[in-house]
Motif scaffolding. Sequence first.
Motif, PDB file in Angstrom:
ATOM      1  N   ASP A   1      -8.349  -8.933  49.716  1.00 51.12           N
ATOM      2  CA  ASP A   1      -7.922  -7.944  50.708  1.00 51.12           C
ATOM      3  C   ASP A   1      -6.517  -8.263  51.232  1.00 51.12           C
ATOM      4  OD1 ASP A   1     -10.355  -6.653  50.424  1.00 51.12           O
ATOM      5  OD2 ASP A   1     -11.257  -7.621  52.181  1.00 51.12           O
ATOM      6  N   VAL A   2      -6.252  -9.542  51.439  1.00 49.37           N
ATOM      7  CA  VAL A   2      -4.929  -9.956  51.922  1.00 49.37           C
ATOM      8  C   VAL A   2      -3.870  -9.659  50.861  1.00 49.37           C
ATOM      9  CG1 VAL A   2      -3.529 -11.899  52.727  1.00 49.37           C
ATOM     10  CG2 VAL A   2      -5.934 -11.732  53.409  1.00 49.37           C
ATOM     11  N   VAL A   3      -4.161 -10.004  49.617  1.00 46.98           N
ATOM     12  CA  VAL A   3      -3.208  -9.753  48.528  1.00 46.98           C
ATOM     13  C   VAL A   3      -2.970  -8.257  48.379  1.00 46.98           C
ATOM     14  CG1 VAL A   3      -2.853  -9.901  46.022  1.00 46.98           C
ATOM     15  CG2 VAL A   3      -3.678 -11.894  47.289  1.00 46.98           C
TER      16      VAL A   3
ATOM     17  N   ASP B 154       0.831  -1.684  46.176  1.00 47.63           N
ATOM     18  CA  ASP B 154       0.424  -1.255  44.847  1.00 47.63           C
ATOM     19  C   ASP B 154       0.894  -2.289  43.832  1.00 47.63           C
ATOM     20  OD1 ASP B 154      -0.561   0.296  42.773  1.00 47.63           O
ATOM     21  OD2 ASP B 154       1.218   1.570  42.670  1.00 47.63           O
ATOM     22  N   ILE B 155      -0.047  -3.026  43.274  1.00 50.71           N
ATOM     23  CA  ILE B 155       0.309  -4.065  42.305  1.00 50.71           C
ATOM     24  C   ILE B 155       0.501  -3.394  40.947  1.00 50.71           C
ATOM     25  CG2 ILE B 155      -0.398  -6.218  41.204  1.00 50.71           C
ATOM     26  CD1 ILE B 155      -2.099  -6.779  43.687  1.00 50.71           C
TER      27      ILE B 155
ATOM     28  N   LYS C 291       0.435  -0.951  29.484  1.00 49.22           N
ATOM     29  CA  LYS C 291       0.121  -0.708  30.890  1.00 49.22           C
ATOM     30  C   LYS C 291      -1.383  -0.793  31.142  1.00 49.22           C
ATOM     31  CE  LYS C 291       1.075   2.291  34.807  1.00 49.22           C
ATOM     32  NZ  LYS C 291       1.752   1.352  35.674  1.00 49.22           N
ATOM     33  N   GLY C 292      -2.182  -0.222  30.272  1.00 49.67           N
ATOM     34  CA  GLY C 292      -3.638  -0.279  30.421  1.00 49.67           C
ATOM     35  C   GLY C 292      -4.177  -1.704  30.353  1.00 49.67           C
TER      36      GLY C 292
ATOM     37  N   ALA D 285      -6.078  -6.576  33.387  1.00 49.20           N
ATOM     38  CA  ALA D 285      -5.908  -7.976  33.791  1.00 49.20           C
ATOM     39  C   ALA D 285      -5.707  -8.084  35.302  1.00 49.20           C
ATOM     40  CB  ALA D 285      -4.733  -8.601  33.049  1.00 49.20           C
ATOM     41  N   THR D 286      -4.964  -7.158  35.878  1.00 54.53           N
ATOM     42  CA  THR D 286      -4.728  -7.159  37.327  1.00 54.53           C
ATOM     43  C   THR D 286      -6.038  -6.955  38.081  1.00 54.53           C
ATOM     44  OG1 THR D 286      -2.484  -6.327  36.997  1.00 54.53           O
ATOM     45  CG2 THR D 286      -3.427  -6.071  39.197  1.00 54.53           C
ATOM     46  N   PHE D 287      -6.852  -6.032  37.627  1.00 61.99           N
ATOM     47  CA  PHE D 287      -8.162  -5.800  38.269  1.00 61.99           C
ATOM     48  C   PHE D 287      -9.052  -7.038  38.150  1.00 61.99           C
ATOM     49  CE2 PHE D 287      -7.298  -1.124  37.441  1.00 61.99           C
ATOM     50  CZ  PHE D 287      -6.963  -0.855  38.753  1.00 61.99           C
TER      51      PHE D 287
END
Length: 147
Positions: free
Chosen positions: A78-80, A86-87, A106-107, A112-114
């Motif tokens: 939540d902090v990040v 928007d990462i 991008k996908g 990986a970000t999720f």
Amino acid sequence: MQLTKLTDYGFKVLIFLANKPEKYLASIDEIANTYQLPKNSVVKVIHQLGKGNIIETRRGKGGGFLLAKKPIDIKISDVVSLLEGDIDVVDCASHNCYLQSSCQLKGIINKATFAFLDVLKEYSIEDLISHQQHGLFNVVNIEPNEI
């Protein structure tokens, strides 16, 4: 992926507050001086954390700020998310990339970000302070018996 300085400062603020007694009101100067951070940056972080209901701010004489939740209830993810916004690691939209319609980068990066954020959901501010070595108490200007 590298987190911004603002996020780093945000974690310093939260760790500082989590190590203080529950109703302790901290000041911006106190945090900035303790960590040798630019005061303007601490103001920005405090503002964002307040908007995100992670900290509570009290104005006026004798005012300051404190955690709005228990450290165990403040998830690192939540902090990040709050401080990073928007990462978007790969910004294909701002370039007129002729590969955009067929490129899968991008996908893959978004997946990986999720996954990164999902791991961070497993941890809280409490996890950051629960296994500290005695030396850290000196960094945040507290005595071990204050916790």
